[in-house]
Design a protein around this motif. Structure first.
Motif, PDB file in Angstrom:
ATOM      1  N   ALA A   1      40.874  40.269  38.692  1.00  0.00           N
ATOM      2  CA  ALA A   1      42.062  41.080  38.977  1.00  0.00           C
ATOM      3  C   ALA A   1      43.322  40.400  38.448  1.00  0.00           C
ATOM      4  CB  ALA A   1      42.183  41.318  40.480  1.00  0.00           C
ATOM      5  N   ILE A   2      43.370  39.070  38.543  1.00  0.00           N
ATOM      6  CA  ILE A   2      44.508  38.295  38.010  1.00  0.00           C
ATOM      7  C   ILE A   2      44.549  38.399  36.492  1.00  0.00           C
ATOM      8  CG2 ILE A   2      45.429  35.962  37.695  1.00  0.00           C
ATOM      9  CD1 ILE A   2      45.974  36.969  40.481  1.00  0.00           C
ATOM     10  N   THR A   3      43.378  38.312  35.844  1.00  0.00           N
ATOM     11  CA  THR A   3      43.315  38.448  34.376  1.00  0.00           C
ATOM     12  C   THR A   3      43.878  39.796  33.946  1.00  0.00           C
ATOM     13  OG1 THR A   3      41.328  37.050  34.318  1.00  0.00           O
ATOM     14  CG2 THR A   3      41.792  38.379  32.366  1.00  0.00           C
ATOM     15  N   LYS A   4      43.514  40.848  34.655  1.00  0.00           N
ATOM     16  CA  LYS A   4      44.010  42.191  34.354  1.00  0.00           C
ATOM     17  C   LYS A   4      45.520  42.284  34.600  1.00  0.00           C
ATOM     18  CE  LYS A   4      43.033  47.070  35.411  1.00  0.00           C
ATOM     19  NZ  LYS A   4      44.316  47.471  35.965  1.00  0.00           N
ATOM     20  N   ALA A   5      45.975  41.697  35.719  1.00  0.00           N
ATOM     21  CA  ALA A   5      47.410  41.725  36.051  1.00  0.00           C
ATOM     22  C   ALA A   5      48.236  40.974  35.012  1.00  0.00           C
ATOM     23  CB  ALA A   5      47.638  41.130  37.438  1.00  0.00           C
ATOM     24  N   LYS A   6      47.687  39.875  34.499  1.00  0.00           N
ATOM     25  CA  LYS A   6      48.405  39.117  33.467  1.00  0.00           C
ATOM     26  C   LYS A   6      48.546  39.932  32.186  1.00  0.00           C
ATOM     27  CE  LYS A   6      48.381  34.925  30.674  1.00  0.00           C
ATOM     28  NZ  LYS A   6      47.632  33.729  30.214  1.00  0.00           N
ATOM     29  N   SER A   7      47.463  40.637  31.799  1.00  0.00           N
ATOM     30  CA  SER A   7      47.522  41.451  30.582  1.00  0.00           C
ATOM     31  C   SER A   7      48.551  42.574  30.711  1.00  0.00           C
ATOM     32  CB  SER A   7      46.142  42.040  30.262  1.00  0.00           C
ATOM     33  OG  SER A   7      45.760  42.978  31.249  1.00  0.00           O
ATOM     34  N   GLU A   8      48.845  42.964  31.963  1.00  0.00           N
ATOM     35  CA  GLU A   8      49.857  44.006  32.224  1.00  0.00           C
ATOM     36  C   GLU A   8      51.211  43.405  32.603  1.00  0.00           C
ATOM     37  OE1 GLU A   8      47.867  46.009  35.371  1.00  0.00           O
ATOM     38  OE2 GLU A   8      46.492  47.111  34.059  1.00  0.00           O
ATOM     39  N   GLU A   9      51.294  42.053  32.574  1.00  0.00           N
ATOM     40  CA  GLU A   9      52.516  41.305  32.937  1.00  0.00           C
ATOM     41  C   GLU A   9      53.009  41.651  34.346  1.00  0.00           C
ATOM     42  OE1 GLU A   9      55.389  41.956  29.820  1.00  0.00           O
ATOM     43  OE2 GLU A   9      54.458  40.419  28.568  1.00  0.00           O
ATOM     44  N   ASN A  10      52.070  41.849  35.249  1.00  0.00           N
ATOM     45  CA  ASN A  10      52.394  42.209  36.639  1.00  0.00           C
ATOM     46  C   ASN A  10      52.408  40.945  37.498  1.00  0.00           C
ATOM     47  OD1 ASN A  10      52.849  43.503  39.034  1.00  0.00           O
ATOM     48  ND2 ASN A  10      51.024  44.791  38.974  1.00  0.00           N
ATOM     49  N   TYR A  11      53.384  40.067  37.256  1.00  0.00           N
ATOM     50  CA  TYR A  11      53.451  38.786  37.939  1.00  0.00           C
ATOM     51  C   TYR A  11      53.918  38.909  39.385  1.00  0.00           C
ATOM     52  CZ  TYR A  11      52.525  36.572  33.483  1.00  0.00           C
ATOM     53  OH  TYR A  11      51.933  36.182  32.311  1.00  0.00           O
ATOM     54  N   LEU A  12      54.622  39.973  39.714  1.00  0.00           N
ATOM     55  CA  LEU A  12      55.010  40.196  41.104  1.00  0.00           C
ATOM     56  C   LEU A  12      53.774  40.424  41.980  1.00  0.00           C
ATOM     57  CD1 LEU A  12      58.221  42.440  40.870  1.00  0.00           C
ATOM     58  CD2 LEU A  12      58.050  40.161  41.905  1.00  0.00           C
ATOM     59  N   TRP A  13      52.811  41.188  41.439  1.00  0.00           N
ATOM     60  CA  TRP A  13      51.555  41.413  42.169  1.00  0.00           C
ATOM     61  C   TRP A  13      50.807  40.098  42.362  1.00  0.00           C
ATOM     62  CZ3 TRP A  13      46.311  40.712  41.346  1.00  0.00           C
ATOM     63  CH2 TRP A  13      45.453  41.391  42.227  1.00  0.00           C
ATOM     64  N   ILE A  14      50.820  39.258  41.330  1.00  0.00           N
ATOM     65  CA  ILE A  14      50.151  37.953  41.417  1.00  0.00           C
ATOM     66  C   ILE A  14      50.795  37.090  42.499  1.00  0.00           C
ATOM     67  CG2 ILE A  14      49.639  35.807  40.175  1.00  0.00           C
ATOM     68  CD1 ILE A  14      49.475  37.473  37.596  1.00  0.00           C
TER      69      ILE A  14
ATOM     70  N   ILE B   1      52.280  22.931  43.236  1.00  0.00           N
ATOM     71  CA  ILE B   1      53.624  22.782  42.649  1.00  0.00           C
ATOM     72  C   ILE B   1      53.700  23.488  41.299  1.00  0.00           C
ATOM     73  CG2 ILE B   1      55.301  21.114  41.734  1.00  0.00           C
ATOM     74  CD1 ILE B   1      54.159  19.119  43.865  1.00  0.00           C
ATOM     75  N   TRP B   2      52.674  23.276  40.453  1.00  0.00           N
ATOM     76  CA  TRP B   2      52.696  23.841  39.099  1.00  0.00           C
ATOM     77  C   TRP B   2      52.686  25.370  39.123  1.00  0.00           C
ATOM     78  CZ3 TRP B   2      49.687  27.176  36.354  1.00  0.00           C
ATOM     79  CH2 TRP B   2      49.966  27.276  34.981  1.00  0.00           C
ATOM     80  N   LEU B   3      51.808  25.960  39.941  1.00  0.00           N
ATOM     81  CA  LEU B   3      51.659  27.416  39.942  1.00  0.00           C
ATOM     82  C   LEU B   3      52.902  28.114  40.497  1.00  0.00           C
ATOM     83  CD1 LEU B   3      49.776  29.717  39.214  1.00  0.00           C
ATOM     84  CD2 LEU B   3      48.779  29.572  41.507  1.00  0.00           C
ATOM     85  N   GLU B   4      53.531  27.532  41.506  1.00  0.00           N
ATOM     86  CA  GLU B   4      54.759  28.112  42.049  1.00  0.00           C
ATOM     87  C   GLU B   4      55.828  28.197  40.955  1.00  0.00           C
ATOM     88  OE1 GLU B   4      55.441  29.439  44.923  1.00  0.00           O
ATOM     89  OE2 GLU B   4      53.675  28.895  46.101  1.00  0.00           O
ATOM     90  N   ARG B   5      55.969  27.134  40.196  1.00  0.00           N
ATOM     91  CA  ARG B   5      56.968  27.105  39.111  1.00  0.00           C
ATOM     92  C   ARG B   5      56.600  28.097  38.002  1.00  0.00           C
ATOM     93  NH1 ARG B   5      57.874  20.532  38.410  1.00  0.00           N
ATOM     94  NH2 ARG B   5      59.075  20.233  40.339  1.00  0.00           N
ATOM     95  N   TYR B   6      55.307  28.156  37.671  1.00  0.00           N
ATOM     96  CA  TYR B   6      54.849  29.027  36.587  1.00  0.00           C
ATOM     97  C   TYR B   6      55.131  30.491  36.895  1.00  0.00           C
ATOM     98  CZ  TYR B   6      51.549  31.577  33.584  1.00  0.00           C
ATOM     99  OH  TYR B   6      50.988  32.461  32.699  1.00  0.00           O
ATOM    100  N   ILE B   7      54.750  30.944  38.087  1.00  0.00           N
ATOM    101  CA  ILE B   7      54.925  32.358  38.444  1.00  0.00           C
ATOM    102  C   ILE B   7      56.400  32.719  38.548  1.00  0.00           C
ATOM    103  CG2 ILE B   7      54.536  34.082  40.253  1.00  0.00           C
ATOM    104  CD1 ILE B   7      51.842  32.819  40.765  1.00  0.00           C
ATOM    105  N   SER B   8      57.208  31.830  39.148  1.00  0.00           N
ATOM    106  CA  SER B   8      58.657  32.087  39.250  1.00  0.00           C
ATOM    107  C   SER B   8      59.271  32.235  37.868  1.00  0.00           C
ATOM    108  CB  SER B   8      59.339  30.949  40.012  1.00  0.00           C
ATOM    109  OG  SER B   8      58.862  30.873  41.336  1.00  0.00           O
ATOM    110  N   ARG B   9      58.846  31.383  36.925  1.00  0.00           N
ATOM    111  CA  ARG B   9      59.374  31.444  35.559  1.00  0.00           C
ATOM    112  C   ARG B   9      58.969  32.742  34.868  1.00  0.00           C
ATOM    113  NH1 ARG B   9      57.035  27.263  33.742  1.00  0.00           N
ATOM    114  NH2 ARG B   9      55.373  28.251  32.538  1.00  0.00           N
ATOM    115  N   GLU B  10      57.725  33.146  35.025  1.00  0.00           N
ATOM    116  CA  GLU B  10      57.251  34.361  34.366  1.00  0.00           C
ATOM    117  C   GLU B  10      57.919  35.618  34.935  1.00  0.00           C
ATOM    118  OE1 GLU B  10      55.404  34.647  31.723  1.00  0.00           O
ATOM    119  OE2 GLU B  10      55.123  32.478  31.562  1.00  0.00           O
TER     120      GLU B  10
END
Length: 454
Positions: A302-315, A434-443
Motif C-alpha cells: 500500500a505504501i509502494t502504491k501511495a508513493k507512486s501517487e505521491e500521497n505522502y499525507l496518507w503515509i 528519526i530518518w523517516l520522520e524527516r523524510y516524510i516531512s520533507r516530501e
C-alpha cells in the motif's frame, strides 16, 4: 465500516487484509499453542525437541538466500499491475520463476554435498546416544530439499502481496501447521512417535503442497494471462528484479542474523535442552509481534502504491496510527504478566514451567522493540528506501553474537541472548525513526510547493 466514506480505497483494502489476517492468524495461534504440547509428547526428551526447533530455525535462515528476488518482484509488479502493463508483469513473473529455479537447482547440489560431509551431531552439540548420526543426517537432508522447493514455490507469496492479498500467505502457513499438528497427534496416539525422519517428510509435504496448489489456482484464475512461461523469460527483467531485490537481500541477511539466530546461539552456547523453555516464553510473547505483523504486512504494498501517487499525507497518517497501536500493544503485554503462570498451567499442564518475572519483562521489552522496528521496516521497504536501513541493521548484526556470548556468561542463562537481541535492534529503531520522520516531512513540503507552483 467498509462502505464508510471516511476511508480511502487504499485504507479499505489494508483494513480488509488486516481483518482477514486476524481471523486466519487467530486460528493459527490456537493451532500453534496445541503444537508445543504435542511436540513435547512426540519426542522422548527435550534435547531431541530442541534439535528439531533448531533445525527449523536454521531453515528460516536459508530461506532468506533467494537473493531478494521475491521482494524485488513484489515491488516491481505493484506498479505494472496498477498501470495494467500485462506484458511487463508476465515478463517479471516468468523471469523471476525461471531465474530462481536455476539458482535453486545449483544451491541444492551444493547443500546436498555439504549435508553428507557435515558432522551434524557435533554441529548441534548432541551425543550419538541421543540420536543416531545417520537418522539426523537423513532428516536434515529431507528438510533442506524442502527448503529448495520453497525457494521457487514461495514466489507466489510475493505475487499475492503485490496484489494486496496478504492474508492468503497466512492461510497457507495455517494449512501447513494444521497438517503437522494432525500428524504429530496421530503419531502420539498410535505410539509411532519420536521419529525425526517421518516428521521431516511430513514437513516437506505440509510446507510445499499448499504453495504448489495456490500457484496453480492463482495462475489459472486471477492471473491467467500472466502465468509464468519460458517464452516470456527475459534476462533484462531478471537482472532488474535481482537489482531491486539485492538491496532487500542485504537487509534480509542482516535481519536473519539479528532475529533468527537466538535458538542457534542458545544451542551453541548453552545446549539444546534450554531451547525448549526459551521457545515456550517466545511462543507466548511473540504473539504481540505476530499480531502486529498482520497490520504491517499489507502496509508495504500500500505504501509502494501511495508513493507512486505521491500521497505522502496518507503515509504519514498511516505511520501515526501504527505508532499508536504499537504503544497500546506494549502496555497491554505488561498488564498481562501477572496472568502468565495461569496461562502456562492451562496450556502445558504437567509440563508447565515456573514463570519468572525477570525473564518475562525481558521478553516484553524485546517484543516492544520488534514491533516498533516493524513499523519502519514495512514503510521504508514500501518506499524502497533501504540505505539507512542497511547501515543501521549492519550495526545490529555486528553486535548480537558478541553481546550474546558476554551476556550468557554474565547472567548464566539463555535470557542473555534475549537481552542481546533487544540491544542489537535499538540502533535501527532509534535511527530509522528519526530518518523517516524527516523524510516524510520533507516530501510533504515538496509536494505542497509543486501543487502551489501549478
Amino acid at each position: 465500516m467498509f462502505k464508510s466514506k471516511k476511508f480511502s480505497r487504499d485504507t479499505k483494502k489494508v483494513i480488509s487484509n488486516i481483518v482477514n489476517g486476524v481471523v486466519i492468524k487467530g486460528i493459527g495461534i490456537a493451532i500453534g499453542f496445541l503444537t508445543i504440547p504435542a511436540y513435547i509428547k512426540y519426542f522422548e526428551n527435550n534435547t531431541m525437541l530442541g534439535i528439531w526447533f533448531t533445525v527449523l530455525s536454521i531453515l528460516s535462515w536459508i530461506l532468506n538466500f533467494d537473493l531478494g528476488i521475491g521482494n524485488g518482484l513484489r515491488n516491481r509488479i505493484v506498479n505494472t499491475i496498477v498501470k495494467n502493463e500485462q506484458d511487463k508483469t508476465r515478463k517479471y513473473i516468468s523471469s523471476s520463476y525461471i531465474f530462481l529455479l536455476i539458482i535453486s537447482m545449483c544451491i541444492s547440489i551444493v547443500i546436498l554435498i555439504l549435508s553428507l560431509k557435515i558432522p551434524w551431531n557435533k554441529f548441534f552439540n548432541v551425543s550419538h546416544s541421543t540420536i543416531n548420526e545417520s537418522d539426523l543426517r537423513i532428516a536434515i537432508t529431507i528438510v533442506l530439499l524442502s527448503v529448495m522447493l520453497q525457494f521457487v514455490l514461495r514466489i507466489i507469496s510475493s505475487v499475492l502481496y503485490a496484489l494486496q492479498m496478504s492474508f492468503v500467505p497466512n492461510m497457507l502457513n495455517l494449512i501447513t501447521n494444521v497438517i503437522l499438528l494432525i500428524f504429530v497427534i496421530i503419531s502420539n496416539t498410535t505410539l509411532n512417535n519420536n521419529d525425526i525422519i517421518k516428521l521431516a517428510l511430513v514437513y516437506l509435504i505440509a510446507v510445499n503442497l499448499p504453495l504448489f496448489v495456490t500457484t496453480i489456482i492463482v495462475f489459472s484464475t486471477k492471473l491467467k494471462t500472466m502465468r509464468p512461461s519460458i517464452h516470456f523469460f527475459d534476462i533484462k527483467y531478471a537482472i532488474d528484479t535481482l537489482k531491486t531485490g539485492s538491496a532487500f537481500l542485504g537487509l534480509q541477511l542482516e535481519a536473519m542474523i539479528i532475529n533468527n539466530t537466538s535458538i542457534f546461539l542458545i544451542t551453541w552456547l548453552l545446549g539444546s535442552m534450554y531451547v525448549v523453555e526459551y521457545n515456550i516464553y517466545f511462543k507466548i510473547f511473540s504473539l504481540v509481534s505476530t499480531i502486529f505483523s498482520l497490520i504491517t504486512v499489507p502496509i508495504w504494498s500500500a505504501i509502494t502504491k501511495a508513493k507512486s501517487e505521491e500521497n505522502y499525507l496518507w503515509i504519514k497518517k498511516t505511520m501515526r496510527v501504527l505508532q499508536s497501536i504499537a504503544v497500546f500493544f506494549a502496555i497491554g503485554q505488561l498488564l498481562l504478566l501477572p496472568a502468565m503462570q495461569f496461562l502456562f498451567n492451562i496450556w502445558l499442564k504437567e509440563n508447565a514451567i515456573n514463570a519468572s518475572y525477570k525473564i518475562m519483562i525481558l521478553f516484553a521489552i524485546d517484543q516492544t522493540i520488534i514491533i516498533w522496528s516493524g513499523i519502519y521496516a514495512s514503510i521504508c521497504n514500501g518506499l524502497n528506501e533501504l540505505k539507512w536501513q542497511f547501515i543501521l541493521m549492519t550495526i545490529g548484526a555486528c553486535l548480537i553474537v558478541p553481546l550474546a556470548i558476554v551476556f550468557t556468561h554474565v547472567f548464566e542463562g539463555y535470557y542473555g541472548v534475549v537481552l542481546a537481541h533487544s540491544i542489537s535492534l535499538l540502533p535501527y529503531c532509534i535511527g530509522q525513526t528519526i530518518w523517516l520522520e524527516r523524510y516524510i516531512s520533507r516530501e510533504i513540503i515538496v509536494r505542497k510547493e509543486r501543487v502551489i507552483a501549478k
